[in-house]
Scaffold this motif. Structure first.
Motif, PDB file in Angstrom:
ATOM      1  N   THR A  44       0.826  -1.203   0.000  1.00 14.01           N
ATOM      2  CA  THR A  44       0.000   0.000   0.000  1.00 14.01           C
ATOM      3  C   THR A  44       0.861   1.254   0.000  1.00 14.01           C
ATOM      4  N   SER A  45       0.521   2.215  -0.871  1.00  9.35           N
ATOM      5  CA  SER A  45       1.202   3.519  -0.952  1.00  9.35           C
ATOM      6  C   SER A  45       2.723   3.374  -0.988  1.00  9.35           C
ATOM      7  N   PRO A  46       3.253   2.640  -1.959  1.00 10.77           N
ATOM      8  CA  PRO A  46       4.705   2.430  -1.986  1.00 10.77           C
ATOM      9  C   PRO A  46       5.465   3.697  -2.379  1.00 10.77           C
ATOM     10  N   VAL A  47       6.655   3.847  -1.809  1.00 13.20           N
ATOM     11  CA  VAL A  47       7.579   4.928  -2.160  1.00 13.20           C
ATOM     12  C   VAL A  47       8.907   4.271  -2.497  1.00 13.20           C
ATOM     13  N   ILE A  48       9.472   4.611  -3.642  1.00 13.59           N
ATOM     14  CA  ILE A  48      10.741   4.021  -4.058  1.00 13.59           C
ATOM     15  C   ILE A  48      11.748   5.139  -4.275  1.00 13.59           C
ATOM     16  N   ARG A  54      22.076   1.298  -4.974  1.00 14.02           N
ATOM     17  CA  ARG A  54      21.081   0.666  -4.133  1.00 14.02           C
ATOM     18  C   ARG A  54      19.746   1.376  -4.297  1.00 14.02           C
ATOM     19  N   ILE A  55      18.682   0.714  -3.843  1.00 16.62           N
ATOM     20  CA  ILE A  55      17.315   1.232  -3.939  1.00 16.62           C
ATOM     21  C   ILE A  55      16.622   0.998  -2.601  1.00 16.62           C
ATOM     22  N   LYS A  56      15.832   1.975  -2.167  1.00 18.81           N
ATOM     23  CA  LYS A  56      15.030   1.798  -0.960  1.00 18.81           C
ATOM     24  C   LYS A  56      13.556   1.787  -1.349  1.00 18.81           C
ATOM     25  N   ILE A  57      12.836   0.788  -0.856  1.00 19.30           N
ATOM     26  CA  ILE A  57      11.397   0.678  -1.115  1.00 19.30           C
ATOM     27  C   ILE A  57      10.675   0.692   0.232  1.00 19.30           C
ATOM     28  N   SER A  58       9.688   1.558   0.367  1.00 23.82           N
ATOM     29  CA  SER A  58       8.903   1.666   1.605  1.00 23.82           C
ATOM     30  C   SER A  58       7.423   1.630   1.260  1.00 23.82           C
ATOM     31  N   TRP A  59       6.616   1.127   2.196  1.00 20.96           N
ATOM     32  CA  TRP A  59       5.172   1.147   1.993  1.00 20.96           C
ATOM     33  C   TRP A  59       4.466   1.060   3.357  1.00 20.96           C
ATOM     34  N   LEU A  60       3.187   1.407   3.357  1.00 27.06           N
ATOM     35  CA  LEU A  60       2.398   1.317   4.575  1.00 27.06           C
ATOM     36  C   LEU A  60       2.042  -0.142   4.852  1.00 27.06           C
ATOM     37  N   ARG A  61       1.970  -0.483   6.117  1.00 28.03           N
ATOM     38  CA  ARG A  61       1.755  -1.879   6.472  1.00 28.03           C
ATOM     39  C   ARG A  61       0.441  -2.425   5.920  1.00 28.03           C
ATOM     40  N   GLY A  62      -0.588  -1.608   5.842  1.00 24.52           N
ATOM     41  CA  GLY A  62      -1.861  -2.058   5.307  1.00 24.52           C
ATOM     42  C   GLY A  62      -2.776  -2.599   6.387  1.00 24.52           C
ATOM     43  N   TYR A 104      15.627   0.046 -13.118  1.00 25.15           N
ATOM     44  CA  TYR A 104      15.107  -1.248 -12.697  1.00 25.15           C
ATOM     45  C   TYR A 104      13.585  -1.213 -12.641  1.00 25.15           C
ATOM     46  N   THR A 105      13.003  -2.400 -12.860  1.00 28.98           N
ATOM     47  CA  THR A 105      11.586  -2.619 -12.606  1.00 28.98           C
ATOM     48  C   THR A 105      11.481  -3.657 -11.497  1.00 28.98           C
ATOM     49  N   PHE A 106      10.831  -3.272 -10.411  1.00 28.41           N
ATOM     50  CA  PHE A 106      10.639  -4.173  -9.281  1.00 28.41           C
ATOM     51  C   PHE A 106       9.173  -4.589  -9.219  1.00 28.41           C
ATOM     52  N   VAL A 107       8.943  -5.813  -8.746  1.00 24.00           N
ATOM     53  CA  VAL A 107       7.593  -6.309  -8.528  1.00 24.00           C
ATOM     54  C   VAL A 107       7.487  -6.724  -7.067  1.00 24.00           C
ATOM     55  N   ALA A 108       6.508  -6.157  -6.373  1.00 26.03           N
ATOM     56  CA  ALA A 108       6.321  -6.438  -4.946  1.00 26.03           C
ATOM     57  C   ALA A 108       5.046  -7.243  -4.726  1.00 26.03           C
ATOM     58  N   ARG A 109       5.153  -8.333  -3.939  1.00 24.76           N
ATOM     59  CA  ARG A 109       3.993  -9.119  -3.559  1.00 24.76           C
ATOM     60  C   ARG A 109       4.067  -9.404  -2.067  1.00 24.76           C
ATOM     61  N   LYS A 114      -1.439 -17.939   5.684  1.00 25.27           N
ATOM     62  CA  LYS A 114      -2.113 -19.106   5.101  1.00 25.27           C
ATOM     63  C   LYS A 114      -1.580 -19.442   3.715  1.00 25.27           C
ATOM     64  N   GLY A 115      -0.549 -18.702   3.293  1.00 29.31           N
ATOM     65  CA  GLY A 115       0.045 -18.965   1.995  1.00 29.31           C
ATOM     66  C   GLY A 115      -0.582 -18.208   0.851  1.00 29.31           C
ATOM     67  N   ASN A 116      -1.580 -17.387   1.135  1.00 25.76           N
ATOM     68  CA  ASN A 116      -2.174 -16.576   0.080  1.00 25.76           C
ATOM     69  C   ASN A 116      -1.241 -15.426  -0.290  1.00 25.76           C
ATOM     70  N   LYS A 117      -1.237 -15.039  -1.548  1.00 27.66           N
ATOM     71  CA  LYS A 117      -0.386 -13.936  -2.005  1.00 27.66           C
ATOM     72  C   LYS A 117      -1.236 -12.815  -2.581  1.00 27.66           C
ATOM     73  N   SER A 118      -0.636 -11.634  -2.614  1.00 28.36           N
ATOM     74  CA  SER A 118      -1.355 -10.455  -3.115  1.00 28.36           C
ATOM     75  C   SER A 118      -1.199 -10.329  -4.619  1.00 28.36           C
ATOM     76  N   VAL A 119      -1.955  -9.410  -5.182  1.00 29.90           N
ATOM     77  CA  VAL A 119      -1.730  -9.051  -6.579  1.00 29.90           C
ATOM     78  C   VAL A 119      -0.397  -8.295  -6.648  1.00 29.90           C
ATOM     79  N   PRO A 120       0.351  -8.403  -7.734  1.00 25.38           N
ATOM     80  CA  PRO A 120       1.667  -7.757  -7.818  1.00 25.38           C
ATOM     81  C   PRO A 120       1.549  -6.242  -7.979  1.00 25.38           C
ATOM     82  N   VAL A 121       2.536  -5.534  -7.430  1.00 20.74           N
ATOM     83  CA  VAL A 121       2.651  -4.088  -7.590  1.00 20.74           C
ATOM     84  C   VAL A 121       3.984  -3.801  -8.259  1.00 20.74           C
ATOM     85  N   GLU A 122       3.937  -3.123  -9.388  1.00 25.62           N
ATOM     86  CA  GLU A 122       5.156  -2.836 -10.156  1.00 25.62           C
ATOM     87  C   GLU A 122       5.715  -1.474  -9.772  1.00 25.62           C
TER      88      GLU A 122
END
Length: 375
Positions: A44-48, A54-62, A104-109, A114-122
């Protein structure tokens, strides 16, 4: 009969459609999860932010309390990093290091317990390094002058689109200690109030491309500070002056244009005839060699709208008072406010001359001129 035929055709088409749908259901039934798919709460609300390799990626916990892991992929999923997500806290962040200098293109999931995954965020970002830094340009200084311990620096435009962030100035202060001040690239003029007169300073520009977590610097540039050349004891001469005709108005001798008094002024010979015509000149012997940066001129008081003074002039310099070099030529606007004229080449000279070549009348005048430079 026609209606019966039409209804028969429509019924046949409906049967075909239903049959087709049944076949499609048979094809896709193996891919349908009973009860529907469950997705973990996504990033949620990622900031890159960029950095030095190096690269820093931050986001809200959700809002999903079951999410306990995130995975960041790059290089077409060839590389990845796992980011554990704690049960508490508002912001999640990770720094990915040892990156080659390139976009770079990063994909975050995210994943839940329970092993469920989210939709990807590019996410898109660029890693910077020595190659980027080698192309950085220091923000230019237009002019730097001091008046006592106050140093004023006028800047040219900074390369903000390229990531210019601040300009850092290192100078000697009045306590004879090296000090550093940082100025925003949005400032066109910066002031340092504890500058030690007679010293140089050096400066560099800091860049932070893409809100970089790491600074990138240009090399240092050393700057000599100009100052108002003291007028006391200096002799001013001119091609002519009004010996008596302007005295009642505060005008006459050439020294009146070099006395820091705006109520007095130099005036060329006025009466009796013959009256000299252009060119007219006004010269000062500076007594020693200076590198001249600019001159400031002030017209005779009440000059706004008046056309009886010089309007076109050239700044000249000489080391011996005999052989003169022409530098820039300028237009003087007839107004009461001081006007500044910079010398691009910063020539060295002992003798400085204002050489007026045209104006609204054959005679001319000037209330004050001040020369700036350094030894």
């Amino acid at each position: 009969m026609k209606k019966i035929y039409r209804y028969t055709v429509m019924l046949a088409l409906a049967v075909c459609v239903l049959g087709s749908c049944k076949k499609m259901d048979e094809v896709y039934k193996d891919f349908i999860v009973p009860g529907g798919l469950t997705y973990a709460g996504r990033v949620t609300s990622p900031v890159i932010q960029s950095g030095r390799q190096r690269i820093k990626i931050s986001w809200l916990r959700g809002a999903d309390p079951n999410v306990n892991l995130a995975r960041i992929f790059w290089n077409n999923y060839k590389d990845s990093v796992n980011v554990p997500i704690p049960a508490t806290g508002d912001t999640i962040s990770v720094i990915i290091g040892n990156l080659e200098e390139k976009p770079y293109t990063f994909v975050a999931r995210t994943y839940d317990n329970k092993g469920n995954k989210s939709v990807p965020v590019e996410l898109l970002a660029e890693s910077f390094g020595d190659k980027y830094q080698s192309f950085l340009v220091t923000r230019p200084v237009v002019q730097s002058e001091n008046s006592g311990t106050v140093l004023t620096i006028n800047w040219s435009n900074a390369n903000k689109s390229g990531g210019a962030y601040v300009t850092e100035v290192e100078y000697t202060n009045t306590a004879n200690v090296t000090a550093v001040k940082r100025f925003s690239v949005d400032e066109l003029s910066s002031v340092i109030s504890d500058y030690k007169p007679g010293t140089t300073y050096r400066y560099r520009t800091e860049y932070r491309p893409g809100a970089s977590i790491d600074p990138f610097y240009t090399g240092y540039t050393t700057q000599i500070v100009a100052f108002k050349i003291p007028k006391a004891g200096l002799v001013v001469t001119a091609d002519s002056f009004a010996a008596t005709s302007q005295l009642a108005n505060g005008g006459g001798p050439p020294g009146y244009a070099f006395d820091d008094d705006l109520n007095t002024f130099w005036h060329t010979h006025h009466t009796p005839a013959p009256v000299p015509t252009f060119p007219h000149w006004l010269m000062v012997d500076l007594k020693k060699n200076y590198n001249i940066t600019r001159v400031e001129l002030v017209c005779r008081a009440g000059a706004t709208g008046v056309t009886n003074s010089f309007t076109i002039f050239t700044l000249q310099g000489s080391l011996n008072g005999t052989t003169w070099t022409d530098y820039e030529s300028y237009t003087l606007v007839q107004k009461d406010q001081a006007q500044s004229f910079a010398l691009k080449s910063i020539p060295k000279m002992r003798y400085f001359r204002i050489y007026a070549t045209a104006g609204g009348a054959v005679h001319t005048s000037l209330a004050e001129f001040t020369v700036f430079g350094y030894e």
